[in-house]
Structures are given as C-alpha cells and as structure tokens.
Design an enzyme around this catalytic site. Structure first.
Site, PDB file in Angstrom:
ATOM      1  N   ASP A  24      11.014  14.517   5.499  1.00  0.00           N
ATOM      2  CA  ASP A  24       9.906  13.862   4.796  1.00  0.00           C
ATOM      3  C   ASP A  24       8.623  14.591   5.203  1.00  0.00           C
ATOM      4  O   ASP A  24       8.107  14.353   6.280  1.00  0.00           O
ATOM      5  CB  ASP A  24       9.873  12.386   5.189  1.00  0.00           C
ATOM      6  N   HIS A  65       4.271  16.567  -0.241  1.00  0.00           N
ATOM      7  CA  HIS A  65       3.273  16.556   0.835  1.00  0.00           C
ATOM      8  C   HIS A  65       3.717  17.384   2.041  1.00  0.00           C
ATOM      9  O   HIS A  65       4.894  17.430   2.395  1.00  0.00           O
ATOM     10  CB  HIS A  65       2.879  15.134   1.226  1.00  0.00           C
ATOM     11  N   ASP A  85       9.653  13.676  -3.305  1.00  0.00           N
ATOM     12  CA  ASP A  85       9.588  13.091  -1.968  1.00  0.00           C
ATOM     13  C   ASP A  85      10.957  12.534  -1.587  1.00  0.00           C
ATOM     14  O   ASP A  85      11.867  12.502  -2.415  1.00  0.00           O
ATOM     15  CB  ASP A  85       8.509  11.989  -1.918  1.00  0.00           C
ATOM     16  N   HIS A 106      11.524   8.555   8.677  1.00  0.00           N
ATOM     17  CA  HIS A 106      10.522   8.373   9.730  1.00  0.00           C
ATOM     18  C   HIS A 106      11.144   8.243  11.113  1.00  0.00           C
ATOM     19  O   HIS A 106      10.624   7.555  11.985  1.00  0.00           O
ATOM     20  CB  HIS A 106       9.569   7.195   9.433  1.00  0.00           C
ATOM     21  N   GLU A 151      -0.589  12.532   3.028  1.00  0.00           N
ATOM     22  CA  GLU A 151       0.168  11.519   2.272  1.00  0.00           C
ATOM     23  C   GLU A 151       0.520  10.336   3.150  1.00  0.00           C
ATOM     24  O   GLU A 151       0.426   9.184   2.753  1.00  0.00           O
ATOM     25  CB  GLU A 151       1.449  12.143   1.696  1.00  0.00           C
ATOM     26  N   GLU A 152       0.918  10.660   4.380  1.00  0.00           N
ATOM     27  CA  GLU A 152       1.434   9.611   5.284  1.00  0.00           C
ATOM     28  C   GLU A 152       0.368   8.609   5.715  1.00  0.00           C
ATOM     29  O   GLU A 152       0.685   7.553   6.240  1.00  0.00           O
ATOM     30  CB  GLU A 152       2.073  10.257   6.533  1.00  0.00           C
TER      31      GLU A 152
HETATM   32 CO    CO Z   1       6.846   9.493   4.943  1.00  0.00          CO
HETATM   33 ZN    ZN Z   2       7.092  11.519   2.162  1.00  0.00          ZN
END
Ligand code: CO
Ligand code: ZN
Length: 338
Positions: A164, A60, A217, A303, A194-195
């Site tokens: 990410d 992503h 990922d 994150h 995606e998030e």
């Molecule tokens: Co993420």
């Molecule tokens: Zn991810």
C-alpha cells in the site's frame, strides 16, 4: 514485475517524505513519457501525449509511518502516527528513519497487562542511544520513520511492507511500458500524502483536470479466518471499486471499466470497502466533480509490515490499466460537453 515491486516497496517514504521513492519512479519511466514534472506538494506527474481526451491514473507514493514528538533525557523517543498506524501491529516492530537510523518500538511494560494492547502513547522508540544528546546526533523532533521488513516471495503470493501503495505504483509503471498506441491524452500521477487525507490526489487532479480519473490502490479481503465480511479474495483478479467511505463510483464509470475488463477477459471482483478511502474519493470531489473510479488490488493485512498479495492479481491489474489506456474514452462519452 517482482523486481519492480520489491524495489518500490522497500524504498523509504512516509507522507510528506516521498523524495526517495519519487526519484526511483522518475528514473524508471522518464524514457517512456513525453513530459514529467513534480508539483508544489511533491506529486510526480508524467504525461504521455495523445490527441484525445484526458485520462489520468494515480497511485500514492507515501506509506504509513511515525513522527517523533518527544525525546526524554535517557534517549527514549515518543512518537505519533502518520496515517493509519495501529497499536496492535506496532509493538516490537523495527523502524527506520530517512537517514538510515534504525530503531525498535518498546512499551511501558510495568503498567500494562500482557494480554492487553497498549495505546501508542504507552510506546516508545529505542534507537540504542544512551541520552537525549546521543539521540539528537541522528534523530530530532519532527523526523519521520517507517516500518521496515524485507520483501518475501512465497511463490504465488508476495509479502512486504508498503504494498500500500507502492505495488500499485509498480503496476502503473509496468503499464506505462506496455502501452502501445492510444488516442487518449494520458497522465500518470504518483501522489503524495494519501495516508493523511488524500491530499496529493486532490491537488494533482485539480491541475490536470482529466475527463476520467482512475486511482489504483490496495483493498482489504474477506478470505482470512474471521476476516472482513466482503466478497473480495486473493487470486481472483483485481477489484472494481463500487464504494468506500470516500466515494460512490458513478454508474457510467463502473460500466465503462467493467466493459473493458470483460472485453479483455480480465476477471474482476466487486469491492465495497466499509472502512478507509482512496485518492479516488478526493479526485471525484475536485472542481465541479471529476468522473472517477478505482482499481483495487486485493491485499491481506493492510497497514502491517506483512501486506500480502497474489502476483496474478498484479499482472491482471497491469493488463487492465493498459486496456483502459488504449480504449478511446471520448467514444464512451467522457469529456464530451453536452
Ligand atoms: Co493505506
Ligand atoms: Zn493506499
């Protein structure tokens, strides 16, 4: 690899605002694929034609961010999270909007004890403006921003925001350049949103309709003080996803992916993630069910603007993607109607 990882992670691209990173990826790979297009949601789909079965890889493009919900008369901006943005990592962070406007996240200090983590609703963004009018020259309701933080090379480990999942976008791009010959009909998809709910992965997989789909990922690790209880560590190779909240990978897919790793002497860790999901989950639930798996790059502090990875894990991930691409999946029973 380092330059690619740095360029990709530093680009701006919260969910739904992936244009900047999409243009960068497109430029990087257009000479290495036969066909490249953007679908209605914004996912970038690259096709390297082969006579065999369809094999799809996806990473992503979007990153977590914030969205402006309110601007007060004094020019302070209230915001909501876009994806998994947590209060514990938000206070004091620097953020940047798509137009380059920067800002910092402050908090209502008066009502909050210093040893408590306030909710995002008690925080605000300060862009150095003196009034609402002043703010509205560069920032308006509905605008999104991302955390900013430079890429740091610690030698064997790299640190950046948006590892990410830009690191995995970079791994796929590197793999595309390294693939020599294959009979598989290869699709490389750089997905959107995606998030916020695995959205671009679902729709792009529906349209491509692959015989095997593999997401790439990041995943958490259990190798930091009082970290997660999981058997994944930095520097011990990419991980083969067994399960997360979005997917239980089928025996057939796991066995194939592990076999290819073993054959190419790529060390693989087994990943069970007890929180979070990936595009693989949405891909598997598309149409009548698509054979789907996931390669995960072990990452600390996911994150946060300090997502940390091991560069050898990245190189091995590239090698695994190339090896899988060069293995005829029709001989492994994928896409054969029975
Ligand atoms: Co993420
Ligand atoms: Zn991810």
């Amino acid at each position: 690899m380092r330059e690619l990882a740095e360029k990709f992670t530093q680009a701006f691209g919260p969910s739904g605002n992936e244009k900047e990173i999409r243009d960068i990826i497109k430029k990087e790979i257009k000479n290495y694929v036969d066909e490249i297009y953007v679908d209605n949601l914004g996912s970038l789909i690259a096709h390297k034609k082969g006579k065999g079965k369809k094999l799809l890889f996806a990473a992503h493009m979007d990153e977590i961010g914030i969205i402006v919900t309110h601007i007060d008369e004094k020019g302070f901006i209230r915001f909501a999270p876009v994806g998994g943005v947590y209060p514990i990592i938000s206070l004091g962070q620097r953020i940047q909007f798509g137009n380059g406007q920067k800002g910092v996240i402050g908090v209502e200090f008066k009502d909050i004890p210093r040893d408590k983590i306030p909710p995002l609703s008690k925080m605000f963004i300060d862009i150095g403006a003196s009034s609402k009018k002043d703010v509205e020259k560069t920032v308006n309701i509905g605008d999104m921003a991302c955390f900013t933080r430079e890429f740091v090379d610690l030698g064997k480990k790299w640190v950046s925001k948006a590892m990410d999942d830009r690191l995995c976008c970079a791994a796929i791009v590197k793999a595309i350049k390294n693939i020599k010959k294959t009979v598989n009909d290869l699709y490389f998809v750089f997905t959107v949103q995606e998030e916020v709910g695995l959205r671009g992965g679902k729709t792009s997989t529906y349209s491509v309709d692959p015989d095997l789909a593999i997401a790439v990922d990041v995943t958490g690790t259990g190798d930091t003080p009082k970290g997660f209880t999981m058997a994944v560590a930095l520097g011990e190779g990419p991980a083969l996803k067994i399960m997360d909240y979005s997917i239980v990978v089928t025996e057939k897919v796991k066995t194939f992916m592990k076999k290819v790793a073993d054959k190419n002497k790529i060390p693989v860790q087994m990943e069970i993630l007890q929180f979070g999901g990936t595009d693989a989950g949405a891909m598997q639930m598309t149409k009548g069910g698509i054979s789907s798996g996931c390669i995960s790059i072990p990452t600390r502090y996911i994150h946060t603007p300090g997502e940390t990875v091991d560069k050898d894990d990245v190189e091995k991930t590239v090698k695994w993607i190339v090896s899988l691409s060069e293995t005829d999946i029709s001989k492994e029973g994928f896409g054969n109607k029975k």
